[in-house]
Design a protein around this motif. Structure first.
Motif, short mmCIF file in Angstrom:
data_model
loop_
_atom_site.label_atom_id
_atom_site.label_comp_id
_atom_site.label_asym_id
_atom_site.label_seq_id
_atom_site.Cartn_x
_atom_site.Cartn_y
_atom_site.Cartn_z
N ASN A 102 18.83 12.21 58.34
CA ASN A 102 19.56 12.51 60.04
C ASN A 102 18.21 12.90 60.87
O ASN A 102 18.72 13.16 62.10
CB ASN A 102 20.50 13.40 59.89
N LYS A 103 17.17 13.09 60.53
CA LYS A 103 15.95 13.39 61.38
C LYS A 103 15.79 12.17 62.43
O LYS A 103 15.75 10.84 62.03
CB LYS A 103 14.86 13.57 60.83
N PRO A 104 15.57 12.40 63.65
CA PRO A 104 15.20 11.32 64.57
C PRO A 104 14.26 10.11 64.31
O PRO A 104 14.32 8.90 64.36
CB PRO A 104 14.90 11.76 66.14
N GLU A 105 13.27 10.60 63.54
CA GLU A 105 12.26 9.65 63.01
C GLU A 105 12.91 8.40 62.23
O GLU A 105 12.34 7.24 61.95
CB GLU A 105 11.08 10.47 62.55
N PHE A 106 13.77 9.09 61.15
CA PHE A 106 14.30 8.22 60.24
C PHE A 106 15.52 7.37 60.87
O PHE A 106 15.54 6.08 60.63
CB PHE A 106 14.79 8.99 58.95
N LEU A 107 16.17 7.92 61.64
CA LEU A 107 17.35 7.20 62.37
C LEU A 107 16.73 5.99 63.34
O LEU A 107 17.55 5.00 63.84
CB LEU A 107 18.22 8.24 63.25
N ALA A 108 15.41 6.25 63.78
CA ALA A 108 14.94 5.17 64.59
C ALA A 108 14.69 3.89 63.73
O ALA A 108 14.67 2.93 64.09
CB ALA A 108 13.52 5.59 65.27
N ILE A 109 14.57 4.23 62.41
CA ILE A 109 14.21 3.10 61.54
C ILE A 109 15.82 2.68 61.19
O ILE A 109 15.78 1.28 60.99
CB ILE A 109 13.42 3.56 60.19
N ASN A 110 16.75 3.35 60.67
CA ASN A 110 17.95 3.10 60.23
C ASN A 110 18.72 3.86 60.83
O ASN A 110 19.19 4.95 60.43
CB ASN A 110 18.12 3.01 58.71
N PRO A 111 19.43 3.32 61.93
CA PRO A 111 20.49 4.46 62.54
C PRO A 111 21.59 4.76 61.78
O PRO A 111 22.34 5.80 62.21
CB PRO A 111 20.96 3.28 63.79
N THR A 112 21.91 4.10 60.60
CA THR A 112 23.14 4.69 59.79
C THR A 112 22.61 5.64 58.99
O THR A 112 23.37 6.25 58.38
CB THR A 112 23.51 3.61 58.76
N GLY A 113 21.44 6.07 59.09
CA GLY A 113 20.90 7.24 58.29
C GLY A 113 21.03 7.21 56.74
O GLY A 113 21.36 8.31 56.17
N LYS A 114 20.77 6.00 56.22
CA LYS A 114 20.90 5.64 54.76
C LYS A 114 19.86 5.08 54.14
O LYS A 114 19.20 4.26 54.83
CB LYS A 114 22.37 4.83 54.27
N VAL A 115 19.63 5.52 52.86
CA VAL A 115 18.72 4.69 52.08
C VAL A 115 19.37 3.91 51.00
O VAL A 115 20.60 4.15 50.92
CB VAL A 115 17.82 5.47 51.45
N PRO A 116 18.80 2.55 50.66
CA PRO A 116 17.22 2.23 50.66
C PRO A 116 17.07 1.46 51.99
O PRO A 116 18.07 1.07 52.62
CB PRO A 116 17.12 1.08 49.84
N VAL A 117 15.84 1.70 52.49
CA VAL A 117 15.55 0.68 53.71
C VAL A 117 14.06 0.09 53.34
O VAL A 117 13.18 0.71 52.72
CB VAL A 117 15.21 1.52 55.01
N LEU A 118 14.18 -1.10 53.37
CA LEU A 118 12.74 -2.03 52.88
C LEU A 118 12.28 -2.74 54.18
O LEU A 118 12.80 -3.53 54.89
CB LEU A 118 13.23 -3.08 51.97
#
Length: 265
Positions: A102-118
């Motif tokens: 839920n941190k802004p730096e991760f939400l900037a990568i995936n706005p859904t706030g979920k893993v995985p992200v590749l």
């Protein structure tokens, strides 16, 4: 004008002999070179074919992926597959327990706030099932899925969807019962009842074949192997209730030794 013709030399027989000798030497040289060329081709062609084949396999390995991952989550399936296709990758841990998703730096990568992200260069891939299908098609030599247009492919897709959507969805209701209703106990009881029916279906299928889609492992098997590790949220021990699952997991690990993450499950 008449052409001038030189008279034959007096040592004509000697010249003819030299010509014959030179012709013989030339033929011998040509024959020797031909034999050497054939020998070289016999020796080097298989090596050239192997080099070309290896080069083609290595072409995809220049890719550097970054996987945003939490070890006990479904992103572990993507990690297993990256190891199986033997592609360069690095892992970036997103601690779901600490709320890092839920941190802004991760939400900037995936706005859904979920893993995985590749991440592959500028391409950001989300949704675990989509990532897995993508990798299976990008690295067909890994044999993660059969031809998707074939009968075997349809069977593999069916089981992959059953595991990644239906079974995973049932566990999601257990993990996050409070999101569905304030009556958490009822939600969990209903979810577990459905999960038992689904696990019974899987058990019956594995009595019929080595793996879910047939005699070879597919994405559905790697996904199910990870989900088996979520059994601690159930009111019973999965491997005690379904002893065939333990033997199944051993078969899967034996069939896929390249993945350290799979071996560690």
């Amino acid at each position: 004008l008449p052409l001038a013709v030189e008279p034959p030399p007096t040592n004509c027989r000697f010249h003819l002999t030299l010509v014959c000798i030179d012709s013989h030497l030339l033929c011998s040289s040509v024959h020797y070179c031909t034999v050497m060329l054939q020998t070289s081709l016999i020796y080097f062609l298989p090596k050239l074919r192997k080099f070309t084949s290896d080069f083609k396999l290595l072409e995809g390995k220049n890719i550097m992926y970054t996987l945003y991952h939490f070890p006990i989550s479904c992103s572990n399936v993507v990690k297993i597959v990256l190891e199986l296709v033997d592609v360069e990758h690095q892992i970036s841990i997103v601690d779901l327990m600490q709320g890092e998703q839920n941190k802004p730096e991760f939400l900037a990568i995936n706005p859904t706030g979920k893993v995985p992200v590749l991440v592959d260069g500028n391409q950001v891939m989300t949704q675990g099932s989509a990532i897995l299908i993508h990798l299976s098609q990008k690295f067909p030599e890994a044999n993660l899925m059969p031809d998707l247009a074939s009968e075997e492919g349809m069977r593999a897709l069916k089981w992959f969807d059953f595991i990644s959507a239906s079974l995973h969805g049932g566990f999601d209701r257990l993990f996050h019962a409070e999101r569905i209703s304030n009556d958490v106990d009822v939600v969990k009881a209903n979810a577990e009842e459905l999960l038992i029916k689904q696990l019974n279906q899987i058990e019956n299928r594995l009595f019929e074949s080595e793996f879910l889609a047939g005699e070879q492992p597919t994405l559905a098997d790697y996904y199910f192997a990870v989900i088996l590790g979520w059994g601690m949220v159930l009111s019973f021990d999965v491997l005690e209730r379904y002893p065939s699952f333990g033997k199944y997991k051993e078969r899967l690990q034996e069939a896929s030794p390249k993945s350290e993450s799979l071996q560690a499950l």
